[in-house]
Design a protein around this motif. Sequence first.
Motif, PDB file in Angstrom:
ATOM      1  N   HIS B 257       0.833  -1.204   0.000  1.00 58.23           N
ATOM      2  CA  HIS B 257       0.000   0.000   0.000  1.00 58.23           C
ATOM      3  C   HIS B 257       0.871   1.259   0.000  1.00 58.23           C
ATOM      4  O   HIS B 257       0.690   2.111  -0.860  1.00 58.23           O
ATOM      5  CB  HIS B 257      -1.042   0.073   1.112  1.00 58.23           C
ATOM      6  CG  HIS B 257      -1.787   1.362   0.981  1.00 58.23           C
ATOM      7  ND1 HIS B 257      -2.800   1.540   0.086  1.00 58.23           N
ATOM      8  CD2 HIS B 257      -1.544   2.577   1.508  1.00 58.23           C
ATOM      9  CE1 HIS B 257      -3.176   2.803   0.089  1.00 58.23           C
ATOM     10  NE2 HIS B 257      -2.436   3.454   0.945  1.00 58.23           N
ATOM     11  N   HIS B 306      -6.891  -2.790   3.782  1.00 54.50           N
ATOM     12  CA  HIS B 306      -8.053  -2.571   2.909  1.00 54.50           C
ATOM     13  C   HIS B 306      -7.926  -3.382   1.614  1.00 54.50           C
ATOM     14  O   HIS B 306      -8.859  -3.435   0.835  1.00 54.50           O
ATOM     15  CB  HIS B 306      -8.279  -1.078   2.630  1.00 54.50           C
ATOM     16  CG  HIS B 306      -7.152  -0.387   1.923  1.00 54.50           C
ATOM     17  ND1 HIS B 306      -6.872   0.935   2.079  1.00 54.50           N
ATOM     18  CD2 HIS B 306      -6.226  -0.842   1.063  1.00 54.50           C
ATOM     19  CE1 HIS B 306      -5.837   1.270   1.348  1.00 54.50           C
ATOM     20  NE2 HIS B 306      -5.423   0.212   0.717  1.00 54.50           N
ATOM     21  N   HIS B 307      -6.754  -4.005   1.404  1.00 53.49           N
ATOM     22  CA  HIS B 307      -6.609  -4.907   0.260  1.00 53.49           C
ATOM     23  C   HIS B 307      -7.064  -6.320   0.614  1.00 53.49           C
ATOM     24  O   HIS B 307      -7.008  -7.212  -0.220  1.00 53.49           O
ATOM     25  CB  HIS B 307      -5.153  -4.949  -0.202  1.00 53.49           C
ATOM     26  CG  HIS B 307      -4.665  -3.633  -0.711  1.00 53.49           C
ATOM     27  ND1 HIS B 307      -4.759  -3.256  -2.034  1.00 53.49           N
ATOM     28  CD2 HIS B 307      -4.100  -2.581  -0.071  1.00 53.49           C
ATOM     29  CE1 HIS B 307      -4.265  -2.042  -2.175  1.00 53.49           C
ATOM     30  NE2 HIS B 307      -3.861  -1.605  -1.005  1.00 53.49           N
TER      31      HIS B 307
HETATM   32 CU   LIG Z   1      -3.931   0.320  -0.616  1.00 54.63          CU
END
Ligand SMILES: [Cu+2]
Lengths: 214, 556
Positions: B257, B306-307
Amino acid sequence: MTAFSPSSDQSPTDTLAPALAEGAELLAHGTAEEGHPDHRMFGLATFLVADGMTFAGFFAAYLTFRAVNPLPAGAIYELELILPTINTVLLVVSSFTFHRAAKQLRQNQLGACRLWLLVTAGLGLAFLGGQMVEYFTLPFGLTDNLYASTFYALTGFHGLHVTLGALMILIVWWQARIPGKFTADHHFGVEAAELYWHFVDGIWLILYGILYLL
Amino acid sequence: MTIALPPQTSSSPPGLQPEGWLRYLSFSLDHKVIGLQYMVAGFFFYLVGGALAGMIRVELVSPISDFLGRETYNEVLTLHGTVMIFLWIVPVVNGAFGNYLIPFYVGARDMAFPRLNAVAFWLIPPAGFLLIASYFIGGAAQSGWTAYPPLSLTTPAAGQVVWILSVLLLGGSSIFGGINFIATVLKMRRPGLKMMQLPMYCWAMLGTSILVVLSTPVLAGTLVLLSFDIIAHTGFFNPALGGNAVVYQHLFWFYSHPAVYIMVLPAFGLVSEILPVHARKPLFGYTTMVYSILAIVFLGLIVWAHHMFTSATPPWMRLFFTIATAFIAVPTGIKFFNWLATLWGGKIALNSAMLFSCAFILHFVFGGITGVALAQVPFDIHVHDTYFVVGHFHYVVYGGTVFVIFGSIYHWYPKFTGRMLNEDLGRFHFLITFIGFNLCFAPQHWLGLNGMPRRVAEYDPQFTLVNQISSVGALLMALSTLPFLINVFWSAFSGKVAGDNPWNALTPEWLTSSPPPVENWKGEAPLVTHPYGYGVPPGQIDLKAATGRELWSSGQ
Ligand SMILES: [Cu+2]
């Protein structure tokens, strides 16, 4: 030294003309370290932050395994406490001996400094020897189970750091033979090896805590 | 591309370094040479990655796997992602522009560690060629740029191990670069130059480098463990051996990220340099820009899961990472409005650099909105692993960062070579890229919402037409590279001579010759305390008394 007046129409280079007209002074490339302030300790410290993050990733993985992956029934994963505790003492003492060596150097006691460096390297090598003994007496191998793999990966990666650190110490010990190589004010090699060695010690204390005590 | 330089106007470099074009093939210690080395090598890999993308889009013209076999498709897809991220965007937006510009911006004659800098660059070509060679020798990795286990453990091992080795080398290069940028910005500033007077790109590179130093080592350690799983048959990430595949995902995204910000923060910085010059206005909200960058760095480190909303993450984790991700929209939004306010009422020159920058703002807002949408768990579960994600990602990374790279090349090419790029060709290049990009990636959101999965060579025939539209867009993007390459080569020899400062810019790299002499300035480095002081009538502000903050907040 010119501060530029902000204006959109007139070229700001006009104000620079006096500075540009002077001849070039080549500072950063021409000579090796002179004329370029020495930021190597800062660079090393930044690198150790990065290196510490590698360990942090390993620690996080290990702790997550501990939290969510129980040891399967019948799998063998037992650690002895005596040898690693002796090893911990050796490493902690070696941090103090290195500190001692650096202090002697700052007081221009080169001979004493070299002696303490040698003691430090000896303690580091003793640590590695202890770890070897531990590896050969443990009742599990690298691929036996998740915890066995994690144990060898963590201690092995740290042992690699100890090996490098001991080599660095022996190298500066050897270099210190040359008169004038390290002076009370200029001794980057010793300083760098010391910072690195304290870092390796600190990492070991965390490792000892989570692998053996937790 | 930017190799050929007009005769050196500066004094001759010290005898230690080769001269002329040969220095671009040497272990040069000059930050400008290293910057251009990054640029040319990166662009070479862009062409490679583009060709791979072309193969993907040709395959997807029809719903069956006819052009590429399924396994070849997986290899091509993996190589495309890896090459574009690790060999094109990260090296160019950090290494190329960072190395070229940062020493100028801090008023230094070179980076803090020139030798480490050269080492960092020279790790890249071998890593890249290793990766590409794996395709021809035994087959490349097939598990995508994410290399999720157990997929990466069950696909052929040789290609996966080469992939890991290559990414480790590139990660090392990136960390060395990051250390160098941090030391240069914090320690090499010319006396009298304060942090809050630095051009915004310095702050962007400082933030990016902090992310590089904190997160890249975690990826490196994780990949070493993954290689143990492949080579030594340990079971760290292999559920069949009692391991935990989700731990890999956590560690991977802890790097990947922030990697988005490693690609996008420098682009933010570059745009913040380009817009004020071509709009003839001070950068709006300098202080808020700085704090936004720092906020993005901090928040960027705590949103990775959030992945992983479909990886059996517990509800508290979903809630935390949804909220943290939504928070990132705040500093990003501040930057967006600052750019708009910078343009507002300015004397805007609609040249290629400005057009690419404006398109960046447009695309990035769109990619940002779909990003916030993707951070919402119910929506994410619906579109996870569909083409919606592919569309979102390319809006951020191509529509965002790659557009900025092109804009930056139009802006700084005169400084690199001493000659201007042709503006008509540049606008033509922009037009085709803009149309091609949007034609290629906008329809992919629709495909994803309707359920087309990503990373598969075959698809439901109902999606054929939209895929063909997307492929036409990709063809336009490929063609758009031609006017650019022609422009770059032609202008290197026959372009209009630029002079020192063709844009009348105030940042320090323009206050020297084009191309600059070996140690950047003849004589003392200039002290630029107001890098964005455009459009202010002289005498209105007492420059001696005003702090940078007062000047910038005074606007016009
Ligand atoms: Cu991300």
